[in-house]
Write an enzyme that holds these catalytic residues in place. Structure first.
Site, PDB file in Angstrom:
ATOM      1  N   CYS A 130       0.811  -1.223   0.000  1.00 54.25           N
ATOM      2  CA  CYS A 130       0.000   0.000   0.000  1.00 54.25           C
ATOM      3  C   CYS A 130       0.846   1.277   0.000  1.00 54.25           C
ATOM      4  O   CYS A 130       0.539   2.239  -0.716  1.00 54.25           O
ATOM      5  CB  CYS A 130      -0.963  -0.001   1.184  1.00 54.25           C
ATOM      6  N   HIS A 243      -3.118   6.300   4.450  1.00 51.04           N
ATOM      7  CA  HIS A 243      -1.677   6.358   4.712  1.00 51.04           C
ATOM      8  C   HIS A 243      -1.142   7.721   4.245  1.00 51.04           C
ATOM      9  O   HIS A 243      -1.538   8.224   3.184  1.00 51.04           O
ATOM     10  CB  HIS A 243      -0.933   5.288   3.906  1.00 51.04           C
TER      11      HIS A 243
END
Ligand SMILES: NC(=O)c1ccc[n+]([C@@H]2O[C@H](COP(=O)([O-])OP(=O)(O)OC[C@H]3O[C@@H](n4cnc5c(N)ncnc54)[C@H](OP(=O)(O)O)[C@@H]3O)[C@@H](O)[C@H]2O)c1
EC number: 1.2.1.11
Length: 340
Positions: A130, A243
């Site tokens: 990710c 994130h």
């Protein structure tokens, strides 16, 4: 005629997002099967306005299915992805198992879509980590203009990056801070995550870095250019989804911050929100449910000749996993399978 799609790990965070995204993007699905472990047999999951019932991955026959989107972790992937691939059902895998295999393409469709053509060696395509996915979306257009020499990145990674258990641990521990009789010691994470940050994701490597940091180095090289040097510090933060990354880039050629901003504004998959005022940047809670990788705080690094700093935020369950996997399926469909 559309595709016969299998979602493997459909009860998990990434699997559920895959179903949402297949529906949102109107992926041409003729038939869909949703799989999880035996303990989830019969669990219901949503696909648009339909409710689907999960089947047991262990007894599923992949013959006659076109694409399997895997989101079950490396151990289960090791057993079941080869079965799918051997049955002629192309695997698009979210685990790290195949990412570094030279016979498996590692694909971010905004960056290296042509790599999907390499799927046929093993009938498998890998999705990156990710943190890598959102970073390479930002790096590629800048690399094309000014050649990146070196990247220094620090990540601020949400707990959803470690699955359902990570989300539960932050939720339960946060509540327990206000109720000291209900102590919730660290289980999924190595230290308290509520009201804390943890500079440790995945296992330690011999050189003192962590596997998560190593992944960002190796994957960036495989996806963009083996000559790019990357050094990373990956940190888990008490954010549920989204994130963030502080990225410092050193280029071979000079790249002015205004030109960099213009390049990023035009680049696929990127949204630039960069006003030099209170709130003129994106924070992780604002990117949840979005497709874009958001770039803010673009500025010159005056400590080196050709340097830039920027802030990069994205929904890790989407661009970092489910969206990227569905985009790979779309790319494979358009360039190779040609159904729908
Ligand atoms: N979360 C992220 O940001 C992110 C980003 C990139 C990649 N990934 C990768 O995506 C994968 C899934 O992550 P996640 O966050 O969705 O995890 P999760 O929420 O914990 O869900 C895991 C899923 O895998 C299933 N599963 C686990 N072991 C299984 C087995 N032996 N047989 C059948 N099903 C099994 C679970 O089924 P049950 O419910 O039946 O247990 C569940 O559906 C992992 O490889 C992860 O590394 C995640």
């Amino acid at each position: 005629m559309g595709y016969k799609i299998v979602v493997v790990g459909a009860t998990g965070n990434v699997g559920r997002e895959m179903l949402n995204i297949l529906d949102e993007r109107q992926f041409p699905v003729d038939e869909i099967a949703v799989l999880a472990s035996r303990k989830s047999l019969g669990t219901e999951v949503s696909f648009g306005d339909k409710t689907l019932t999960t089947k047991d991955l262990d007894t599923f026959d992949f013959t006659g299915w076109d694409i399997a989107l895997f989101a079950v972790g490396s151990e289960a992937t090791k057993i079941y992805a080869p079965k799918s691939a051997a049955a002629g059902c192309v695997v698009i895998d979210n685990s790290s198992l195949y990412r570094y295999d030279p016979d498996v393409p590692l694909v971010v469709p905004e960056v290296n879509p042509e790599a999907v053509l390499g799927y046929s060696k093993k009938n498998i395509i890998a999705n990156p980590n990710c943190s890598t996915a959102q970073m390479v979306v930002a790096l590629k257009p800048l690399h094309d203009r000014a050649r990146i020499k070196r990247v220094v990145v620090s990540t601020y990674q949400s707990v959803s990056g470690s699955g359902k258990e990570g989300i539960d641990e932050l939720w339960d521990q946060t509540k327990s801070i206000y109720n000291p009789t209900d102590d919730k010691p660290a289980k999924k994470f190595t230290k308290q995550i509520a009201f804390n940050v943890i500079p440790h994701i995945d296992v330690f490597m011999e050189d003192g870095s962590t596997k998560e940091e190593w992944k960002m180095v190796v994957e960036t090289k495989k996806i963009i250019d083996p000559k790019i040097k990357v050094t990373a510090t990956c940190v888990r933060v008490p954010v549920f989804v989204g994130h963030s990354e502080a990225i410092n880039i050193e280029f071979e050629d000079h790249l002015d911050e205004d030109e960099a901003r213009d390049i990023l504004r035009e680049a696929p998959g990127i949204m630039v929100i960069d006003k030099r005022e209170d709130g003129g940047y994106v924070s992780p809670v604002e990117c949840v449910g979005d497709y874009a990788t958001f770039i803010s705080r673009i500025r010159q690094d005056s400590t080196i000749d050709n340097g830039l700093n920027l802030w990069c935020v994205s929904d890790n369950l989407r661009k970092g996993a489910a969206l990227n996997a569905v985009q790979i399926a779309e790319t494979l469909g358009t360039r190779v399978l040609k159904k729908g």
